[in-house]
Design a protein around this motif. Structure first.
Motif, PDB file in Angstrom:
ATOM      1  N   ASP A  18     -11.054   3.191   2.110  1.00  0.00           N
ATOM      2  CA  ASP A  18     -10.750   1.802   2.414  1.00  0.00           C
ATOM      3  C   ASP A  18     -11.703   1.272   3.480  1.00  0.00           C
ATOM      4  OD1 ASP A  18      -9.639  -0.690   2.333  1.00  0.00           O
ATOM      5  OD2 ASP A  18      -7.587  -0.067   2.683  1.00  0.00           O
ATOM      6  N   GLY A  19     -11.266   1.134   4.749  1.00  0.00           N
ATOM      7  CA  GLY A  19     -12.127   0.561   5.775  1.00  0.00           C
ATOM      8  C   GLY A  19     -13.293   1.432   6.191  1.00  0.00           C
ATOM      9  N   LYS A  33     -15.516   5.242   4.691  1.00  0.00           N
ATOM     10  CA  LYS A  33     -15.614   6.189   3.573  1.00  0.00           C
ATOM     11  C   LYS A  33     -16.394   7.416   4.040  1.00  0.00           C
ATOM     12  CE  LYS A  33     -15.427   2.659  -0.072  1.00  0.00           C
ATOM     13  NZ  LYS A  33     -15.163   1.536   0.854  1.00  0.00           N
ATOM     14  N   VAL A  91       0.830  -1.212   0.000  1.00  0.00           N
ATOM     15  CA  VAL A  91       0.000   0.000   0.000  1.00  0.00           C
ATOM     16  C   VAL A  91       0.863   1.260   0.000  1.00  0.00           C
ATOM     17  CG1 VAL A  91      -1.948  -1.109   1.160  1.00  0.00           C
ATOM     18  CG2 VAL A  91      -0.220   0.073   2.523  1.00  0.00           C
ATOM     19  N   ARG A 111      -7.870   1.470   8.187  1.00  0.00           N
ATOM     20  CA  ARG A 111      -7.665   0.018   8.185  1.00  0.00           C
ATOM     21  C   ARG A 111      -8.515  -0.636   9.266  1.00  0.00           C
ATOM     22  NH1 ARG A 111      -1.364  -1.248   8.088  1.00  0.00           N
ATOM     23  NH2 ARG A 111      -1.187   0.413   9.622  1.00  0.00           N
ATOM     24  N   ARG A 153      -6.230   6.493   4.952  1.00  0.00           N
ATOM     25  CA  ARG A 153      -6.676   5.105   4.840  1.00  0.00           C
ATOM     26  C   ARG A 153      -7.146   4.612   6.208  1.00  0.00           C
ATOM     27  NH1 ARG A 153      -5.429   1.327   1.019  1.00  0.00           N
ATOM     28  NH2 ARG A 153      -3.723   2.620   0.252  1.00  0.00           N
ATOM     29  N   ASP A 164       0.595   4.677   4.693  1.00  0.00           N
ATOM     30  CA  ASP A 164      -0.545   4.146   3.954  1.00  0.00           C
ATOM     31  C   ASP A 164      -1.539   5.243   3.569  1.00  0.00           C
ATOM     32  OD1 ASP A 164      -1.272   4.615   6.563  1.00  0.00           O
ATOM     33  OD2 ASP A 164      -2.378   2.738   6.830  1.00  0.00           O
TER      34      ASP A 164
END
Length: 247
Positions: free
Chosen positions: A133-134, A136, A18, A216, A214, A97
């Motif tokens: 990603d995890g 939005k 990433v 995660r 990001r 990331d």
């Protein structure tokens, strides 16, 4: 007098593939800043990095970056250790990331340079944080001087993300605290925002700039929220003082 306009530090821990988009975005932003006439030092801080992460960043593709081995495992401690070693008059951080817009460094430096010429103490933030990603969602940052800003908001959540662009002096004046998640104390960037504000640093937004964060499945933010961590008790946040925090 420090030698360069900006030190950009990418902090890496357990990220590998990433990091490709992250480093591409960082290189583009660095080049844009250099094209605008600024000098930039580029550093990858490998803080308690996994062997896979260390191998990834020791690729020849990243030989134009300084690579520093650290052993702190804590956002506050690693930043406090890094800053005295850097060469820049200003400091910007990027997690390995995340990403930022190509214009972020150049426009942020324009903002800080203009403020310094006016004798102002300013910390710059992107206009928008986009989480992907995890999770939005989009966060719109607000100037400290905006009529939409209120210091009472800081009772509820952090108003300013840690991926800011900051004069070196601010970091030396207000070091980061260490996190203590097992005891429910975290959010070092939140405390940094409060303490710098109380010492006369003004937090401003740089128009048309973006940081992409990001989210995660497991991160410090997720762990802190899961443990219902809180901000440390700060004198600036007492009910009779908070109204004057941003003045």
């Amino acid at each position: 007098m420090t030698a360069v306009d900006l030190s950009l530090v990418v902090t890496a821990h357990n990220e590998t593939f990433v990091c490709g988009p992250t480093m591409t975005a960082a290189d583009l932003a660095v080049q844009a800043a250099r094209d605008a006439g600024y000098t930039v030092q580029t550093i990858v801080a490998l803080d308690k990095a996994t062997p896979e992460t260390t191998d990834y960043f020791h690729q020849p593709a990243f030989d134009h970056w300084e690579r520093w081995e650290m052993d702190h495992g804590d956002l506050g401690r690693v930043r406090n250790a890094l800053i005295p070693r850097t060469d820049g008059r200003h400091i910007a951080f990027l997690d390995a990331d995340d990403l930022f817009s190509e214009n972020w460094l150049a426009r942020g430096l324009d903002t800080l340079t203009a403020a310094e010429a006016r004798g102002e103490r300013v910390i710059a933030h992107p206009e928008v944080n986009i989480v992907f990603d995890g999770g939005k969602y989009l966060l719109q940052n607000v100037d400290q001087d905006s009529p939409l800003f209120t210091p009472y908001f800081l009772y509820v959540r952090n108003g300013y993300d840690s991926l800011c662009l900051t004069p070196r002096e601010a970091h030396l004046e207000v070091p980061y605290v260490h996190r203590d998640i097992p005891n429910g104390l975290s959010f070092q960037d939140w405390q940094f925002a409060v303490e710098t504000m109380s010492r006369g640093w003004r937090h401003v937004v740089v128009r048309d700039t973006i940081i992409f964060k990001r989210r995660r499945d497991f991160s410090l933010v997720v762990e802190s929220s899961g443990r219902k961590s809180i901000l440390r008790s700060l004198p600036e946040m007492t009910i009779d003082r908070i109204r004057d925090l941003h003045r």
